[in-house]
Scaffold this motif. Structure first.
Motif, PDB file in Angstrom:
ATOM      1  N   THR A 142      -5.061  -0.078  -3.878  1.00 31.25           N
ATOM      2  CA  THR A 142      -4.584   0.225  -2.819  1.00 31.25           C
ATOM      3  C   THR A 142      -3.649   1.036  -2.496  1.00 31.25           C
ATOM      4  O   THR A 142      -2.607   1.207  -1.716  1.00 31.25           O
ATOM      5  CB  THR A 142      -3.748  -1.286  -2.534  1.00 31.25           C
ATOM      6  OG1 THR A 142      -2.763  -1.594  -3.617  1.00 31.25           O
ATOM      7  CG2 THR A 142      -4.536  -2.586  -2.508  1.00 31.25           C
ATOM      8  N   GLY A 143      -3.748   2.183  -3.447  1.00 30.03           N
ATOM      9  CA  GLY A 143      -3.186   3.221  -3.200  1.00 30.03           C
ATOM     10  C   GLY A 143      -3.649   4.155  -4.525  1.00 30.03           C
ATOM     11  O   GLY A 143      -4.638   3.910  -5.255  1.00 30.03           O
ATOM     12  N   GLY A 198       0.888  -1.247   0.078  1.00 29.65           N
ATOM     13  CA  GLY A 198      -0.044  -0.001   0.046  1.00 29.65           C
ATOM     14  C   GLY A 198       0.949   1.254   0.222  1.00 29.65           C
ATOM     15  O   GLY A 198       2.083   1.313   0.303  1.00 29.65           O
ATOM     16  N   ASP A 199       0.018   2.290  -0.084  1.00 30.61           N
ATOM     17  CA  ASP A 199       0.911   3.634  -0.049  1.00 30.61           C
ATOM     18  C   ASP A 199       1.414   4.240   1.252  1.00 30.61           C
ATOM     19  O   ASP A 199       0.860   3.670   2.462  1.00 30.61           O
ATOM     20  CB  ASP A 199      -0.128   4.876  -0.457  1.00 30.61           C
ATOM     21  CG  ASP A 199      -0.400   4.997  -2.081  1.00 30.61           C
ATOM     22  OD1 ASP A 199      -0.053   4.111  -2.782  1.00 30.61           O
ATOM     23  OD2 ASP A 199      -0.981   5.944  -2.157  1.00 30.61           O
ATOM     24  N   GLY A 219       1.282   1.914  -3.756  1.00 26.76           N
ATOM     25  CA  GLY A 219       0.110   0.805  -3.865  1.00 26.76           C
ATOM     26  C   GLY A 219      -0.185   0.647  -5.298  1.00 26.76           C
ATOM     27  O   GLY A 219       0.257   1.216  -6.017  1.00 26.76           O
ATOM     28  N   PRO A 256       3.439   6.713  -3.156  1.00 26.48           N
ATOM     29  CA  PRO A 256       2.638   6.016  -3.942  1.00 26.48           C
ATOM     30  C   PRO A 256       2.995   4.698  -4.190  1.00 26.48           C
ATOM     31  O   PRO A 256       3.529   4.421  -5.518  1.00 26.48           O
ATOM     32  CB  PRO A 256       2.048   6.752  -5.212  1.00 26.48           C
ATOM     33  CG  PRO A 256       3.399   7.518  -5.497  1.00 26.48           C
ATOM     34  CD  PRO A 256       3.908   7.873  -4.091  1.00 26.48           C
ATOM     35  N   SER A 276      -2.792   1.639  -8.242  1.00 26.14           N
ATOM     36  CA  SER A 276      -4.154   2.520  -8.260  1.00 26.14           C
ATOM     37  C   SER A 276      -5.094   1.837  -9.591  1.00 26.14           C
ATOM     38  O   SER A 276      -6.178   2.723  -9.699  1.00 26.14           O
ATOM     39  CB  SER A 276      -3.284   3.900  -8.692  1.00 26.14           C
ATOM     40  OG  SER A 276      -2.742   3.690  -9.897  1.00 26.14           O
TER      41      SER A 276
END
Length: 282
Positions: A151-152, A110-111, A139, A137, A141
């Motif tokens: 998850t980001g 994740g982020d 994660g 970032p 997208s």
């Protein structure tokens, strides 16, 4: 629909933004927590603040949070969601029972947030610190078979904040406040945040606190809700209330659990979140 699933992530990360209050960690000391955060919802706050039904979506995040005193005034901070799972339930017709759309899921890192807190006023009844947090970032997208799960959020951001804290009742209780500005990239609107935390010790081993965080969009980004930019969410707003209870069985180890509520919002899920973890004081 992509915006809805990303909002889960943003709400989750924002709730960690003032975990330590205005007190920097002493040099060589620290606080470390291994935790879980989850939310599953079939409704969310629309852009005008009304609650709408959606396909049930969820997020489950295993994470690490840590604070470590680099000097007397300077503390390093890290929030690392090392495993994130976003899900979308299948939809069935109420009349025929046929599957309208299949479910989906994505698992990934994740982020991540990395930052520093500097004690401006220390060793006083009221302590004040300034902090900066960098959102990285890491994660996904555009995840899952449908590429609508995240998850980001795919953007770098910087959160600059001022926190003030005061001990009460001979150190048995405390109050902390937060004012912060979130500078977001990739045409996201910037955000203004205000928070307060009230906490108290319950006997020798129990601690209870409640955090209230208000996130408000400055509406200075592009309209990322258009189909061409639908993978990004923008202009989210909410008032989050999160009571937490912790049990510390000795000076170093303890466990905690919390339930978070979005009392009001725009473009955020409308169901409670749950979290729990094991923490260690160095």
């Amino acid at each position: 629909m992509r915006n809805i699933y990303l909002l889960i992530i943003l709400l989750c990360l924002n709730l960690n933004s003032y975990a330590g209050g205005g007190w920097p960690q002493p040099k060589g000391k620290g606080y470390f927590k291994l935790g879980y955060y989850g939310i599953v919802s079939s409704s969310y706050y629309s852009p005008n603040g009304n609650i709408l039904d959606i396909s049930t979506a969820g997020i489950h995040i295993a994470n690490f949070y840590g604070e470590y005193g680099l000097t007397k005034r300077l503390t390093g901070i890290a929030y690392v969601p090392f495993f994130s799972r976003a899900t979308l339930n299948e939809q069935k017709s109420a009349s025929t029972g046929n599957v309208i759309s299949e479910g989906d899921a994505v698992n990934s890192f994740g982020d991540t947030d990395l930052g520093f807190k500097y004690g401006i006023i220390v060793d006083k009844p009221i302590v004040v610190s300034a902090s900066i947090t960098f959102g990285i970032p890491l994660g996904n997208s555009m995840g899952g078979r449908t590429e609508v799960l995240q998850t980001g959020d795919g953007e770098f951001n910087q959160i600059m904040g001022i926190e003030a804290s005061r001990g009460l009742n001979k150190g048995k209780s405390w109050v902390s406040t937060l004012v912060a500005f979130n500078n977001r990239s990739e045409s996201f609107s910037d955000e203004f945040r205000v928070g307060i935390e009230l906490g108290t010790k319950l006997g020798d081993k129990w601690l209870a606190n409640v955090k209230v965080l208000s996130v408000n969009s400055l509406n200075n980004g592009n309209d990322l809700e258009t189909p061409s930019n639908g993978i990004f969410s923008n202009n989210i707003e909410y008032l989050a209330i999160t009571p937490e209870l912790a049990y510390q069985w000795n000076d170093k180890w303890g466990v905690s659990s919390a339930i978070g509520f979005a009392a009001s919002g725009k473009r955020v899920l409308a169901s409670p979140s749950v979290s729990f973890g094991v923490f260690f004081n160095l």
